[in-house]
Design a protein around this motif. Structure first.
Motif, PDB file in Angstrom:
ATOM      1  N   HIS A 121       6.730  -2.226  -6.269  1.00  0.00           N
ATOM      2  CA  HIS A 121       6.754  -1.674  -4.909  1.00  0.00           C
ATOM      3  C   HIS A 121       7.609  -0.406  -4.846  1.00  0.00           C
ATOM      4  O   HIS A 121       7.224   0.579  -4.211  1.00  0.00           O
ATOM      5  CB  HIS A 121       7.295  -2.726  -3.945  1.00  0.00           C
ATOM      6  N   SER A 122       8.763  -0.431  -5.519  1.00  0.00           N
ATOM      7  CA  SER A 122       9.642   0.746  -5.528  1.00  0.00           C
ATOM      8  C   SER A 122       8.971   1.933  -6.205  1.00  0.00           C
ATOM      9  O   SER A 122       9.086   3.070  -5.746  1.00  0.00           O
ATOM     10  CB  SER A 122      10.954   0.411  -6.243  1.00  0.00           C
ATOM     11  N   ALA A 123       8.253   1.638  -7.314  1.00  0.00           N
ATOM     12  CA  ALA A 123       7.547   2.710  -8.018  1.00  0.00           C
ATOM     13  C   ALA A 123       6.453   3.304  -7.140  1.00  0.00           C
ATOM     14  O   ALA A 123       6.244   4.526  -7.121  1.00  0.00           O
ATOM     15  CB  ALA A 123       6.964   2.176  -9.318  1.00  0.00           C
ATOM     16  N   GLN A 124       5.756   2.424  -6.396  1.00  0.00           N
ATOM     17  CA  GLN A 124       4.698   2.898  -5.502  1.00  0.00           C
ATOM     18  C   GLN A 124       5.276   3.756  -4.385  1.00  0.00           C
ATOM     19  O   GLN A 124       4.714   4.806  -4.031  1.00  0.00           O
ATOM     20  CB  GLN A 124       3.947   1.698  -4.910  1.00  0.00           C
ATOM     21  N   ARG A 125       6.402   3.334  -3.809  1.00  0.00           N
ATOM     22  CA  ARG A 125       7.042   4.114  -2.750  1.00  0.00           C
ATOM     23  C   ARG A 125       7.500   5.477  -3.274  1.00  0.00           C
ATOM     24  O   ARG A 125       7.405   6.478  -2.568  1.00  0.00           O
ATOM     25  CB  ARG A 125       8.247   3.351  -2.190  1.00  0.00           C
ATOM     26  N   GLN A 126       7.979   5.503  -4.528  1.00  0.00           N
ATOM     27  CA  GLN A 126       8.413   6.768  -5.105  1.00  0.00           C
ATOM     28  C   GLN A 126       7.230   7.707  -5.297  1.00  0.00           C
ATOM     29  O   GLN A 126       7.328   8.913  -5.066  1.00  0.00           O
ATOM     30  CB  GLN A 126       9.114   6.516  -6.450  1.00  0.00           C
ATOM     31  N   LYS A 127       6.083   7.135  -5.719  1.00  0.00           N
ATOM     32  CA  LYS A 127       4.886   7.955  -5.874  1.00  0.00           C
ATOM     33  C   LYS A 127       4.474   8.555  -4.535  1.00  0.00           C
ATOM     34  O   LYS A 127       4.070   9.707  -4.453  1.00  0.00           O
ATOM     35  CB  LYS A 127       3.739   7.107  -6.442  1.00  0.00           C
ATOM     36  N   GLU A 128       4.563   7.733  -3.475  1.00  0.00           N
ATOM     37  CA  GLU A 128       4.185   8.214  -2.141  1.00  0.00           C
ATOM     38  C   GLU A 128       5.102   9.336  -1.681  1.00  0.00           C
ATOM     39  O   GLU A 128       4.673  10.263  -0.998  1.00  0.00           O
ATOM     40  CB  GLU A 128       4.225   7.051  -1.147  1.00  0.00           C
ATOM     41  N   LYS A 129       6.386   9.248  -2.046  1.00  0.00           N
ATOM     42  CA  LYS A 129       7.318  10.312  -1.675  1.00  0.00           C
ATOM     43  C   LYS A 129       7.003  11.611  -2.401  1.00  0.00           C
ATOM     44  O   LYS A 129       7.319  12.697  -1.914  1.00  0.00           O
ATOM     45  CB  LYS A 129       8.749   9.892  -2.002  1.00  0.00           C
ATOM     46  N   ASP A 130       6.385  11.518  -3.577  1.00  0.00           N
ATOM     47  CA  ASP A 130       6.078  12.697  -4.378  1.00  0.00           C
ATOM     48  C   ASP A 130       4.749  13.325  -3.995  1.00  0.00           C
ATOM     49  O   ASP A 130       4.286  14.250  -4.650  1.00  0.00           O
ATOM     50  CB  ASP A 130       6.064  12.330  -5.868  1.00  0.00           C
ATOM     51  N   VAL A 131       4.093  12.786  -2.959  1.00  0.00           N
ATOM     52  CA  VAL A 131       2.811  13.304  -2.490  1.00  0.00           C
ATOM     53  C   VAL A 131       2.947  13.744  -1.036  1.00  0.00           C
ATOM     54  O   VAL A 131       3.548  13.035  -0.230  1.00  0.00           O
ATOM     55  CB  VAL A 131       1.696  12.237  -2.626  1.00  0.00           C
ATOM     56  N   ARG A 132       2.420  14.922  -0.699  1.00  0.00           N
ATOM     57  CA  ARG A 132       2.401  15.369   0.695  1.00  0.00           C
ATOM     58  C   ARG A 132       1.202  14.730   1.402  1.00  0.00           C
ATOM     59  O   ARG A 132       0.052  14.928   1.006  1.00  0.00           O
ATOM     60  CB  ARG A 132       2.275  16.889   0.760  1.00  0.00           C
ATOM     61  N   ASN A 133       1.458  13.934   2.438  1.00  0.00           N
ATOM     62  CA  ASN A 133       0.397  13.252   3.173  1.00  0.00           C
ATOM     63  C   ASN A 133       0.003  14.068   4.402  1.00  0.00           C
ATOM     64  O   ASN A 133       0.845  14.326   5.271  1.00  0.00           O
ATOM     65  CB  ASN A 133       0.863  11.856   3.599  1.00  0.00           C
ATOM     66  N   ILE A 134      -1.256  14.465   4.453  1.00  0.00           N
ATOM     67  CA  ILE A 134      -1.763  15.288   5.553  1.00  0.00           C
ATOM     68  C   ILE A 134      -2.938  14.567   6.206  1.00  0.00           C
ATOM     69  O   ILE A 134      -3.881  14.165   5.524  1.00  0.00           O
ATOM     70  CB  ILE A 134      -2.211  16.674   5.050  1.00  0.00           C
TER      71      ILE A 134
END
Length: 506
Positions: A121-134
């Motif tokens: 879960h932490s790895a997934q959250r980190q991936k999401e932080k590294d992506v700009r969501n538009i």
């Protein structure tokens, strides 16, 4: 008061046993506080080696327990492994803990499963932080493909793992056609694989999914007036849409969410509704695209003056866009090439090959070259727009998208630009525009990344001021009708714009 730190590998039965005892003591004794540090494989071996080196310990296996006095991060007082921890617990608290080996193995297995799920879960959250969501809300098929292909090439818009687009249209639930169009849009852009293996675009399930974890929210839904609607019915429909969207934003949006309205319709009115009802995000992050209103004038003025469009700036756009606005075509600035003659130019014989002067470029206002009245220019622009929309059978969106992409390029540029553009932003009473109303005016990006009115922009004539006053009257009338904050009560609005933003951390 001591603070206990329990270190170990998640699959270790002894470590799991120590955690059970520590959890029991923390529940029964208010002054027993602990935290756990768990690592696996090579990470654990390196961690133990560093602990021994820093503290001059000689520990080969876990668990490792120490205490820190008065605060976390203080000096470590080593207790030891599991046996030493039992001795400490028995001496201080009189507690003995005997757990069968089979139960210990089950505890260790459960702890390892929890560790792996938490790590994943932490790895997934980190991936999401590294992506700009538009999120792109309410796009049409053609506009969406065009906008997506433009946005993926905007420098600095993507983060380390790229950018992810969520597409949403509220009609998808009722219309299979709208759903298929969005799926085609997503498939088109995903084929590019611009940022590696992951999909660039997906379809949001509902409005909550569209807003949640979003960094940039682009609103493109067509909100133009229908043929069977009067103005009150039309604005009421738009108002209710914004109330629903604001409710979703207040429940799930990030504090830093940027909202850009670039849709056909009363964009400044809709943006003002969001400013009035959104309590979670910074009010300065809500803007309405308006520069596209001036683009048709550039082409028309170029035809009438002979000045190439590439040498002209966009004209200032003032007003409550969507209900009343004014394009100040006479305030267009263009780059003029001027001959600065030498003295010899007065006495040089015909056919002389010597240079007679130098050509210098300077910025000038187009007004002295433009003989057409502004009302006539506005009629010509409107007639051209009407003709194009009749042929397309839909509102024109290319200008909106061009202005939108230019805005995003400036907003996400690595260095702050000193460029002045026209944009619908929360007014701060510059140009006598009521504070708090989203009004199209010249703006600049400040050091904090906030679009602010450029109060030093020169108003060219009394006619410009008259048009601005007319737009203010229209905004006052509409906002009063919907009981949105009274635009005439300046003190209340100043509180709305400034004090409220300070209270919310803006």
């Amino acid at each position: 008061m001591p603070y206990f730190v329990i270190n170990g590998e998640p699959h270790c039965p002894n470590y799991a046993h120590a955690l059970v005892v520590a959890q029991y003591l923390s529940e029964k004794l208010p002054n027993f506080i602990y935290k756990k540090v768990e690592m696996n494989g090579v990470q654990w071996a390196e961690y133990v080696h560093d602990l021994n080196k820093q503290n001059r310990w000689y520990i080969a296996r876990g668990p490792i327990v120490w205490k820190e006095i008065n605060m976390w991060g203080g000096k470590k007082y080593l207790i030891g492994g599991l046996s030493e921890f039992w001795e400490y617990v028995y001496c201080y608290y009189g507690l003995e803990s005997i757990i069968p080996r089979a139960d210990l193995q089950k505890l260790a297995s459960d702890n390892l499963k929890f560790y792996e799920e938490h790590h994943q879960h932490s790895a997934q959250r980190q991936k999401e932080k590294d992506v700009r969501n538009i999120t792109i809300y309410g796009p049409g098929s053609f506009e969406n493909n065009f906008l997506l292909s433009e946005l993926v090439d905007v420098p600095n818009l993507s983060k380390s793992r790229g950018v992810h687009f969520k597409l949403f249209n509220q009609h998808c639930a009722q219309s299979e056609k709208h759903r298929e169009l969005l799926e085609d849009n997503a498939e088109y852009i995903n084929e590019l694989r611009k940022f590696g293996a992951h999909d660039i675009a997906t379809i949001a399930k509902d409005e909550r999914d569209a807003v949640e974890d979003c960094d940039v929210f682009i609103y493109l839904e067509n909100c133009t007036k229908q043929s069977d609607e009067d103005e009150d019915t039309w604005l009421d429909r738009c108002y209710k849409k914004m109330l629903q969207l604001a409710d979703t934003i207040n429940r799930v949006a990030k504090r830093t969410l940027l909202i850009i309205l670039a849709n056909p319709g009363p964009t400044c009115f809709m943006a003002t509704c969001l400013v009035d009802t959104c309590t979670k995000i910074k009010l300065s992050n809500i803007v309405a695209v308006s520069a596209h209103k001036g683009l048709p004038y550039v082409r028309l003025v170029s035809e009438k003056t002979g000045v190439p469009a590439c040498k002209m700036s966009a004209p200032p756009v003032w007003g409550f866009v969507g209900l009343h606005c004014f394009v100040d075509s006479r305030n267009i600035v263009f780059k003029a090439d001027m001959l600065r003659p030498y003295e010899r130019a007065l006495r040089a014989p015909p056919g002389s090959t010597l240079a007679l002067g130098t050509i210098k470029s300077e910025l000038r206002k187009i007004s002295y070259m433009l003989t057409t009245e502004e009302d006539e220019l506005a009629r010509e622009v409107e007639n051209r727009k009407t003709t194009i929309e009749m042929r397309l059978e839909r509102p024109t969106m290319i200008g909106n998208i061009r202005a939108l992409v230019s805005l995003i390029r400036l907003w996400f540029a690595p260095k702050r630009s000193d460029e002045i553009i026209c944009l619908g932003v929360c007014s701060d009473h510059s140009f006598q525009i009521p504070a708090g109303v989203v009004f199209s005016q010249p703006v600049m990006l400040d050091e904090k990344g906030k679009w602010t009115p450029y109060s030093k922009f020169p108003l060219m004539s009394d006619d410009t001021r008259k048009h601005i006053e007319e737009s203010i009257e229209v905004s006052n009338r509409v906002l009063d009708k919907f009981n949105i904050f009274k635009a005439k009560e300046e003190d209340t609005l100043q509180y709305k714009l400034y004090d409220y933003s300070v209270e919310q951390g803006g």
